[in-house]
Structures are given as structure tokens and as C-alpha cells.
Design an enzyme around this catalytic site. Structure first.
Site, PDB file in Angstrom:
ATOM      1  CB  SER A 144      -0.680  -0.143   1.592  1.00 36.55           C
ATOM      2  OG  SER A 144      -2.305   0.674   1.103  1.00 36.55           O
ATOM      3  CD  GLU A 239      -5.932  -3.353  -5.347  1.00 32.75           C
ATOM      4  OE1 GLU A 239      -5.123  -2.500  -4.980  1.00 32.75           O
ATOM      5  OE2 GLU A 239      -5.154  -4.220  -5.074  1.00 32.75           O
ATOM      6  CG  HIS A 269      -5.458  -1.906  -0.998  1.00 33.58           C
ATOM      7  ND1 HIS A 269      -4.535  -1.336  -1.668  1.00 33.58           N
ATOM      8  CD2 HIS A 269      -5.071  -1.428   0.301  1.00 33.58           C
ATOM      9  CE1 HIS A 269      -3.998  -0.320  -0.735  1.00 33.58           C
ATOM     10  NE2 HIS A 269      -3.952  -0.433   0.301  1.00 33.58           N
TER      11      HIS A 269
END
Length: 298
Positions: A144, A239, A269
């Protein structure tokens, strides 16, 4: 592909993301609660350390450690998270590669907005080199926001005249503070974790009024990527950040960088975190481990 597993995980994750009205303290507490509930695989030893002037966790395999070092960068939208919240994913990568990791507790916004965390990555990498670790024995890995930092940290290290690490592995990286990717709109309903209002709020805390087109904020849009080491990016089709990875992969290939874009259908995600409930998570980590073993040298 495990259709039932993917649908069940999607249902479990909806409503667990960051609320746009939460305080920073609440965001951090709720993120830690979500991530700390994930299992940590057996077969690793963990102890506290420091690197580049920041706290860190050293995660090593119980079995004989392979050569090399993974510099791991946790997720949390540059505002939340720690090496502890990413411990399950980091340890899983250590077990599968046999390569020890140092997970960096880089500084977070809003107390320390951009580019504090990028500076911390460069300082940590510089110290590894000063300790005598060869660049070809080091890989950057992260998820991320931390996945984005694997790229921007390497770019900042390059611009500082440091040699490049052996490889980069980025899980669901955030690579565009301008939020110009089409998937920000086309995947808004499909994404069970992220929503535009929350992303914009957290991004504003991190960017803190700086130019969002800065190459270290939006490398998928503006960065010159020449000289980066081989890159593997893994992302899911559910995502909002899907096009961050897609666009960076295209720009990297145009810059003659070896790049692998690994897309898994209908997963969320940082789906690699959910090995306990999703077959595709473990399969993706196996591919990432193979990539790292192919590139990291002692």
C-alpha cells in the site's frame, strides 16, 4: 480460482476501512485492530532494532537464513500502521524466501508529512550499505503506502547517488497523489476497503499542500524511472489503486526497467495479507518469493 473465498473476504472487509470522519487517533487504532487480527506464520523470530535513526523490527526465519536483507515498508496511507501491523505479511515473505527482513517504523503524517518517510527510507538504506551490506543483497518490499515508498525511496536513493538495491516488490502500491487513474472511478464500487473521501483526506494530511505532481508523490505520473532495479508489482482488479500499478509498469518499461505487473482478478487491496482465508494470497506470495530469490544475492 476460489470464487467463494473471494466473495466471502469481500463481504468481511466491507465497512472495515477508514471512515472519512475518524480522528487520526481513531484511524490508527482501528487500522491496528484490523491488521493485528491477522495471523503471523510460525517459523520466524522477531526482535526490536533500529535502522537509519528509526525503530524497526528484525524478522528472521527459524530455519537457516538465506543471504540478503528485505527492507520492508508497511502500509497505512502514510498516516497509520507500523512494523507490527504488517508483521503477518512480512513474516510470511520471510518464511517463503528464507531472507531476513528489517521492517522500518518510518515517520507518519500529519506529524511528519511528505517527504519525511521517504527520507527515512533513504537513511535506512544508507545505513545498511554503510554496515557493509552489498546493494545486490538488499531488496525493498512493501504494501500500500509502503509499496509506494519502495518506488519513491529507491528514486530518492538514486538521486542521492546511492547504488540501487537488487529488486523491488510492491503489493498494491499507492503511486499517484493526483488520483488521476481511471480505476479511482471504475473500481469505486468494487473496492471493499478504500473509498475516495477517505483517500483524499488521508492524502491531504500526507501531502500537506505540496505539489501533488512531485515525482516522489506521483511517480506513476511524473517520475523519471531510468535506473530502477527489477520491479514486481502485485495488485487486484477490485482496487481503486489498480491503475497506479498499471501506469507505473508502462512508464518503467518505457524507461528500460525490468518490470513484472502481476494482476489477480477480483481480490482486494493488499490481498496477500489474507493467506488464512484466500488461496490466491499464498500463491501471490509464492510468486513474489521466487522473484526475490532470483534477484537477491549474498
Amino acid at each position: 480460482m476460489s470464487k467463494i473465498q473471494r466473495e466471502r473476504l469481500d463481504a468481511q472487509l466491507r465497512g472495515t476501512g477508514v471512515g472519512s470522519e475518524q480522528s487520526v487517533g481513531e484511524i490508527r487504532e482501528n487500522f491496528a485492530k484490523l491488521m493485528n487480527a491477522l495471523p503471523v506464520p510460525e517459523g520466524t523470530r522477531v526482535h526490536e532494532t533500529s535502522l537509519g535513526g528509526r525503530p524497526a523490527l528484525h524478522i528472521s526465519p527459524d530455519a537457516a537464513a538465506g543471504s540478503g536483507t528485505l527492507l520492508y515498508l508497511h502500509g497505512g496511507s502514510h498516516v497509520a500502521g507500523s512494523p507490527r501491523t504488517a508483521l503477518g505479511l512480512t513474516a510470511d515473505l520471510v518464511v517463503r524466501t528464507g531472507i531476513p527482513a528489517i521492517s522500518l517504523d518510518y515517520r507518519l503524517a500529519p506529524e511528519h508529512p511528505f517527504p519525511a518517510d521517504v527520507q527515512d527510507v533513504v537513511a535506512a538504506y544508507r545505513e545498511l550499505l554503510e554496515q557493509g551490506h552489498a546493494p545486490e543483497s538488499i531488496a525493498f518490499a512493501g504494501d500500500s503506502a509502503g509499496g509506494g515508498l519502495t518506488i519513491t525511496g529507491a528514486l530518492a536513493a538514486r538521486d542521492a547517488g546511492l547504488p540501487m538495491p537488487a529488486a523491488i516488490v510492491a503489493f498494491s502500491p499507492g503511486l499517484d497523489a493526483t488520483r488521476a487513474g481511471e480505476s479511482m472511478v471504475t473500481k469505486a464500487d468494487a473496492d471493499p476497503l478504500l473509498d475516495r473521501a477517505s483517500l483524499d483526506r488521508l492524502s491531504s494530511l500526507y501531502v500537506a499542500g505540496q505539489d501533488r505532481r512531485n515525482p516522489l508523490l506521483s511517480p506513476a505520473v511524473t517520475a523519471g524511472l531510468t535506473g530502477l532495479p527489477p520491479v514486481l508489482m502485485q495488485v487486484g482488479t477490485n482496487e481503486m489503486l489498480l491503475d497506479d500499478a498499471r501506469r507505473l509498469a508502462l512508464r518503467a518499461s518505457d524507461a528500460e526497467v525490468d518490470v513484472v505487473l502481476d494482476i489477480t482478478a477480483k481480490v482486494p487491496h493488499v490481498f496477500q495479507s489474507f493467506t488464512a482465508v484466500l488461496d490466491e494470497a499464498g500463491e501471490a506470495l509464492d510468486r513474489a518469493a521466487l522473484f526475490l530469490r532470483q534477484h537477491v544475492r549474498g
